[in-house]
Scaffold this motif. Structure first.
Motif, PDB file in Angstrom:
ATOM      1  N   VAL A 351       0.712  -1.401  -0.115  1.00 51.69           N
ATOM      2  CA  VAL A 351      -0.043  -0.192   0.351  1.00 51.69           C
ATOM      3  C   VAL A 351       0.832   1.641   0.065  1.00 51.69           C
ATOM      4  N   ALA A 352       1.817   1.023   0.511  1.00 51.83           N
ATOM      5  CA  ALA A 352       3.038   2.472   1.033  1.00 51.83           C
ATOM      6  C   ALA A 352       3.772   2.412  -0.530  1.00 51.83           C
ATOM      7  N   ALA A 353       3.665   1.356  -0.882  1.00 52.36           N
ATOM      8  CA  ALA A 353       4.520   1.636  -2.229  1.00 52.36           C
ATOM      9  C   ALA A 353       3.612   2.123  -3.338  1.00 52.36           C
ATOM     10  N   MET A 354       2.105   2.217  -3.583  1.00 52.02           N
ATOM     11  CA  MET A 354       1.454   2.844  -4.622  1.00 52.02           C
ATOM     12  C   MET A 354       0.810   4.042  -3.654  1.00 52.02           C
ATOM     13  N   GLU A 484      -7.158  13.564 -17.819  1.00 47.14           N
ATOM     14  CA  GLU A 484      -7.518  12.475 -17.017  1.00 47.14           C
ATOM     15  C   GLU A 484      -8.013  12.837 -15.396  1.00 47.14           C
ATOM     16  N   THR A 485      -8.750  12.200 -14.908  1.00 41.22           N
ATOM     17  CA  THR A 485      -8.821  12.252 -13.384  1.00 41.22           C
ATOM     18  C   THR A 485      -8.579  10.404 -13.102  1.00 41.22           C
ATOM     19  N   MET A 486      -7.307  10.495 -12.229  1.00 43.38           N
ATOM     20  CA  MET A 486      -7.542   9.257 -11.053  1.00 43.38           C
ATOM     21  C   MET A 486      -7.922   9.369  -9.596  1.00 43.38           C
ATOM     22  N   LEU A 487      -8.695   8.757  -9.099  1.00 42.46           N
ATOM     23  CA  LEU A 487      -8.632   7.841  -8.272  1.00 42.46           C
ATOM     24  C   LEU A 487      -7.338   6.932  -7.309  1.00 42.46           C
ATOM     25  N   VAL A 488      -7.151   7.544  -6.357  1.00 44.85           N
ATOM     26  CA  VAL A 488      -6.344   6.316  -5.260  1.00 44.85           C
ATOM     27  C   VAL A 488      -7.086   6.005  -4.497  1.00 44.85           C
ATOM     28  N   ALA A 489      -7.278   4.689  -3.783  1.00 49.08           N
ATOM     29  CA  ALA A 489      -8.176   5.162  -2.791  1.00 49.08           C
ATOM     30  C   ALA A 489      -7.060   3.746  -1.925  1.00 49.08           C
ATOM     31  N   LEU A 490      -6.837   3.700  -0.413  1.00 50.16           N
ATOM     32  CA  LEU A 490      -6.052   3.156  -0.078  1.00 50.16           C
ATOM     33  C   LEU A 490      -6.650   2.643   1.831  1.00 50.16           C
ATOM     34  N   ASN A 491      -6.926   1.369   1.728  1.00 50.22           N
ATOM     35  CA  ASN A 491      -7.024   1.265   3.271  1.00 50.22           C
ATOM     36  C   ASN A 491      -5.447   0.989   3.572  1.00 50.22           C
ATOM     37  N   LEU A 511      -7.843   0.005 -13.187  1.00 51.15           N
ATOM     38  CA  LEU A 511      -6.526  -0.181 -13.637  1.00 51.15           C
ATOM     39  C   LEU A 511      -5.220  -1.175 -12.797  1.00 51.15           C
ATOM     40  N   LEU A 512      -5.095  -0.648 -11.958  1.00 49.88           N
ATOM     41  CA  LEU A 512      -4.350  -1.920 -10.635  1.00 49.88           C
ATOM     42  C   LEU A 512      -4.749  -1.612  -9.028  1.00 49.88           C
ATOM     43  N   SER A 513      -4.698  -2.465  -8.730  1.00 50.64           N
ATOM     44  CA  SER A 513      -4.977  -2.913  -7.292  1.00 50.64           C
ATOM     45  C   SER A 513      -3.076  -3.624  -6.205  1.00 50.64           C
ATOM     46  N   ASN A 532      -6.018  -3.997   3.516  1.00 47.64           N
ATOM     47  CA  ASN A 532      -4.166  -4.056   3.268  1.00 47.64           C
ATOM     48  C   ASN A 532      -4.325  -3.768   1.210  1.00 47.64           C
ATOM     49  N   GLU A 533      -4.942  -3.803   0.808  1.00 49.68           N
ATOM     50  CA  GLU A 533      -5.396  -2.814   0.134  1.00 49.68           C
ATOM     51  C   GLU A 533      -5.759  -1.746  -0.362  1.00 49.68           C
ATOM     52  N   GLY A 534      -4.918  -1.278  -1.802  1.00 47.59           N
ATOM     53  CA  GLY A 534      -4.976   0.071  -2.385  1.00 47.59           C
ATOM     54  C   GLY A 534      -5.233  -0.328  -3.708  1.00 47.59           C
TER      55      GLY A 534
END
Length: 541
Positions: A351-354, A484-491, A511-513, A532-534
């Motif tokens: 998650v931290a890498a994302m 473009e608009t990207m959403l990043v969501a981190l648990n 696009l990516l988990s 623990n998912e982003g």
């Protein structure tokens, strides 16, 4: 700020704004000659790996001749290569081959102090009348014969070392083997500018400037005041507030000199400044009118509590602190701090890498983090770090973050043909490049995917940033740019969560988990995250 960013995007970002910096600790990256220590030919042999990984620049920790009291940060010759690492010819070949692969080279520059074995200091120490006496910081003893004031070394004890031959003390912010240069002396300034010119002429693309906030000390040598926040178990150096030994106003004059020199070169050269300071002081190192460093290192993630309640306001505060024209940057690990896997565990490290690779700004990726290398316990008999030797028992040693790169599961992890200078992690047969290259959901696969996303979608590298949510364990934000608009969501937690997005955000395509699955999945106004998912979601126009 938003309007300025839109204008900048019209002309395109500079390479160091859109790019990712990869830090190499050269002793530990690749040994080419079987002495257990990494070297320049070893780095050259791994350049194709780095180009394929998708990074843009390599920052190499010191490779200068040195007695190695602080493993290269005690420089005995600023314009040569330590034989342990190779030759100037090896360095020139490294630059040429790296550039041929589209990789930039950033060299560590150590202006605050030299080695006591440097010819400059030997001359300075030879007598009070020597022309280079004032190249370093010498003071008479206090009235009681002791040190001139209460200044403390970062590595424990007094920062003053007595020289019996001359009857004076010299100042060292770090080890006594690392005397501080006197940057108030114009001859020192010119000599060090010559050092920068030497490497710039050899094709170096920039410098990471070590201990930049230490370079100028108080001209009146006043005592530092006690630190009211000091507690037992902290580094003894923290007993005093470093009011007069760091972050002095005159440091900006030194930085401006560096910047003018870098800007005079053909091409876009970058200056990255090390300064462990609060946000508002970090921001000051951008300088006024483009006269500071391009990237004052932002170390806030190294010690931040890993919760949404802490990280979300930290990110927002940093964004707000950056002055007009400044560019952000982020760091999760380095050669002086514990590795991210050791701090957060392997699940949250993903998650931290994302987070690192989707925030606005230039990220620095520490070697081995792309495969999930962890902090390695170092047996007492194998401790190398002088910090740990000087201040034992407080867990301040840095060796555990500097262990050899884990290339494969063979003898010595493919790093060397002999026992390395530091011990390998016990898990190297499982955590290594060769194994992870073939795994669909490995940390290496995730890192490659994140780096590829940054290149394919400029919104993730140079786009605007805006917060969406910080609720419970959820941190979410938007990146916007080039249509473009990207959403990043981190648990950030170990439980699944579901959150309803603001109506203005809408849905889109995943696009990516961080689990390296779910690609192409449709996301509506509710996002569901596993423990623990982003995720990165491309929102519908």
């Amino acid at each position: 700020m938003a309007e300025q960013e839109r204008e900048r995007l019209k002309t395109g970002p500079l390479w160091w704004q859109a790019g990712v910096v990869y830090q190499i600790y050269p002793r530990s990256f690749q040994d080419s000659n079987g002495d257990g220590v990494g070297d320049l030919p070893g780095i050259i042999s791994r350049l194709p790996y780095l180009a394929d990984l998708g990074v843009d620049a390599i920052w190499i920790s010191p490779i200068y001749p040195s007695p190695m009291a602080d493993f290269g940060y005690d420089v005995a010759d600023y314009t040569a290569i330590h034989p342990l690492f190779g030759t100037l010819e090896d360095f020139d070949r490294l630059v040429q081959e790296a550039h041929g692969l589209g990789l930039r080279i950033i060299l560590d520059f150590v202006p605050n102090h030299s080695s006591q074995e440097h010819p400059w200091f030997k001359a300075s120490r030879s007598g009070r009348d020597d022309p280079k006496r004032d190249w370093y910081i010498w003071r008479n003893p206090a009235a009681d014969g002791g040190p001139p004031n209460n200044w403390l070394s970062e590595f424990g004890g007094s920062a003053w070392e007595y020289d019996a031959a001359s009857g004076q003390y010299y100042y060292h912010a770090f080890l006594k083997e690392q005397p501080d240069l006197n940057w108030r002396n114009p001859d020192v300034v010119e000599a060090m500018h010559d050092v920068l010119r030497f490497w710039l002429d050899r094709g170096v693309d920039g410098f990471r400037i070590d201990a930049l906030w230490h370079v100028i000390k108080d001209a009146e040598f006043r005592d530092n005041p006690p630190n009211p926040d000091f507690r037992e178990g902290m580094n003894p150096h923290s007993a005093l507030t470093q009011l007069y030994t760091g972050d002095r106003p005159e440091v900006m004059d030194v930085i401006t000199g560096f910047r003018v020199l870098a800007d005079s070169c053909e091409g876009d050269r970058v200056l990255i400044g090390e300064a462990y300071l609060p946000l508002h002081r970090i921001a000051a190192y951008y300088g006024e009118g483009g006269r500071g460093v391009h990237l004052p290192f932002n170390f806030t993630l190294l010690a931040a509590p890993w919760t949404a309640a802490d990280l979300a306001p930290l990110i927002a505060a940093y964004e707000a602190a950056i002055p007009e024209g400044g560019w952000p940057n982020w760091v999760l690990s380095n050669h002086d701090r514990p590795r991210v896997v050791g701090r957060l565990g392997p699940d949250q490290a993903r998650v931290a890498a994302m987070l690192l690779l989707t925030l606005r700004g230039t990220p620095t990726l520490y070697y081995g983090d792309e495969i999930g290398m962890t902090q390695v316990p170092i047996p007492k008999e194998r401790v190398q770090d002088p910090f740990e030797k000087n201040v034992p028992g407080l867990g301040l040693g840095r060796d555990g973050a500097r262990t050899p790169m884990q290339w494969d599961d063979g003898p010595f992890a493919g790093f060397s043909t002999v026992e390395p200078w530091l011990p390998l992690a016990e898990d190297f047969t499982e955590v290594n490049v060769k194994r992870e290259q073939g795994e669909a959901a490995s940390m290496l696969t995730l890192t490659r995917a994140l780096l590829a996303l940054r290149r394919a979608h400029p919104a993730l590298s140079v786009g605007l940033w805006s917060p969406v949510a910080a609720v419970g364990d959820l941190v979410a934000y938007l990146r916007q740019g080039e249509g473009e608009t990207m959403l990043v969501a981190l648990n950030l937690g170990g439980d699944p969560l579901s959150a309803t997005l603001p109506e203005a955000v809408g849905g889109g395509r995943l696009l990516l988990s961080t689990f390296c699955d779910r690609a192409g999945e449709r996301v509506g106004d509710t996002i569901d995250l596993r423990p623990n998912e982003g995720i990165v979601v491309q929102l519908a126009p």
